[in-house]
Write an enzyme that holds these catalytic residues in place. Structure first.
Site, mmCIF file in Angstrom:
data_model
loop_
_atom_site.group_PDB
_atom_site.id
_atom_site.type_symbol
_atom_site.label_atom_id
_atom_site.label_comp_id
_atom_site.label_asym_id
_atom_site.label_seq_id
_atom_site.Cartn_x
_atom_site.Cartn_y
_atom_site.Cartn_z
ATOM 1 N N VAL A 1 0.876 -1.163 0.000
ATOM 2 C CA VAL A 1 0.000 0.000 0.000
ATOM 3 C C VAL A 1 0.916 1.215 0.000
ATOM 4 O O VAL A 1 1.926 1.227 0.717
ATOM 5 C CB VAL A 1 -0.905 0.026 1.245
ATOM 6 N N CYS A 2 0.585 2.209 -0.810
ATOM 7 C CA CYS A 2 1.292 3.490 -0.758
ATOM 8 C C CYS A 2 2.784 3.282 -1.034
ATOM 9 O O CYS A 2 3.146 2.501 -1.911
ATOM 10 C CB CYS A 2 1.007 4.131 0.604
ATOM 11 N N THR A 3 3.659 3.936 -0.292
ATOM 12 C CA THR A 3 5.097 3.850 -0.564
ATOM 13 C C THR A 3 5.722 2.543 -0.070
ATOM 14 O O THR A 3 6.938 2.366 -0.199
ATOM 15 C CB THR A 3 5.841 5.041 0.057
#
Lengths: 228, 228
Positions: A100-102
């Site tokens: 998820v995300c970075t």
């Protein structure tokens, strides 16, 4: 059959990257969740809340679903050989490798995005190519057993997509209803394409240092690991 | 000027009720967040993660924004005089009194919903009337300084609405963009009105015991606290 899900947690994790898929997988009747870190001591998320991992990189089981959330604390992990070796070991046997995300940047640093379609937070999306990934600007991107989500709140959409892949659409819909996930953002500013230009400028400026730092680290990675 | 936000946290809290508004208020440049509970010992959320409150009901400051998240652990609090006295004390001076999901039931038990428009998780929405509230089936409901959000994920929409009320729309948009909040639910099942009928039946059956327990407690409240 039990599904084991392993999240990597770490100091500076963005809590909401984790909380969406954490609640979703926890709602599976046969889900078993592990929160992995180097020690069992509490870690502080980026906003400060201190919480406990449930197991360690050395002690925990090999999981069916590996999930790497993001946050400002991902940066030191991009140069952390112990963590990357653990990610590679888990990924080599997991049914699904996800972020998820970075969190995607750590998958990249572990060499797991080469020639794979992937996404990450819009602000750091340009860094995916450094790891040999094929960047895709979508909220949830699936490439075989690799599923990556966009920034922060994309973790909820990602979690439901993965539950549907694991257990079918009805299982995902039951969880969506239980979490009353019928979002109504009060404003249209969730993506740089939609947000007012001056808002985008403010967020770009505010994240300039963080972006530069990540660019520096991912640039080193390219030098260290030439294309195969 | 600093905005102080106080969340009540408790054993059996639903982590995602908290995590949305927690990240949103933490992103305010001048936000100061407190996590209140009876002790500073770690508490376990409903899915099991153990985390630390930051202060106690007795020690913490009076806050500008009081926020009560929900979860299965809200039930014992509906009969807990110490917690209710704390909620009333905070509410008497707070600029905004708020809840996410079944946190609204605790506001009700503390007598703060009488003749006020409010919402809660769809499954327990019928219980709001027991507290003398005017139930409204919307994702975020504002009635003066009382702002209540619907189930679980509504906390994100709620948080952005409240930031806009406190700091203006641009501040909320900056946070929305940073959290990439441009949701794309993979299915249409977030509300009982939208979900397939058999999915609704499953979730109704699965929450029957919890609903009955909450009905019993809210029924007692009505007997104990006659209308003014």
């Amino acid at each position: 059959m039990t599904i084991t899900v392993g999240f990597l947690v770490f100091p500076g994790l963005q809590l909401l990257d984790l909380a969406g898929p954490y609640e979703i997988f926890s709602a599976l009747p046969d889900g078993e969740i592990h929160l992995f870190w180097k020690t069992r001591e509490p870690v502080a998320c980026s906003a400060g809340m201190r919480f406990y991992p449930t197991t360690t990189l050395g002690d925990g089981p090999l999981v069916d679903v590996l999930c790497i959330p993001g946050g400002v604390g991902i940066n030191p992990l991009l140069c952390d050989e112990e963590v990357q070796a653990w990610v590679q070991r888990q990924a080599s046997t997991a049914q699904f490798v996800t972020s998820v995300c970075t969190g995607a940047l750590l998958l990249g640093a572990a060499g797991l995005l080469k020639a794979r379609h992937a996404t990450t937070h819009w602000r750091y999306h340009d860094l995916l190519a450094e790891f040999g990934a094929i960047p895709v600007r979508e909220r949830v991107v699936r490439d075989g057993n690799l599923i990556t989500g966009g920034g922060v709140t994309a973790g909820i959409d990602f979690g439901l997509v993965l539950v549907a892949a694991l257990r079918g659409q009805a299982a995902a819909e039951e969880i969506q209803l239980a979490l009353e996930y019928a979002p109504e953002p009060p404003f249209q500013a969730g993506r740089p394409e939609d947000a007012p230009k001056d808002i985008v400028e403010v967020v770009l400026r505010r994240t300039e240092t963080l972006h530069a730092e990540r660019e520096r680290v991912t640039g080193q990675w390219t030098t260290r690991s030439p294309a195969e």
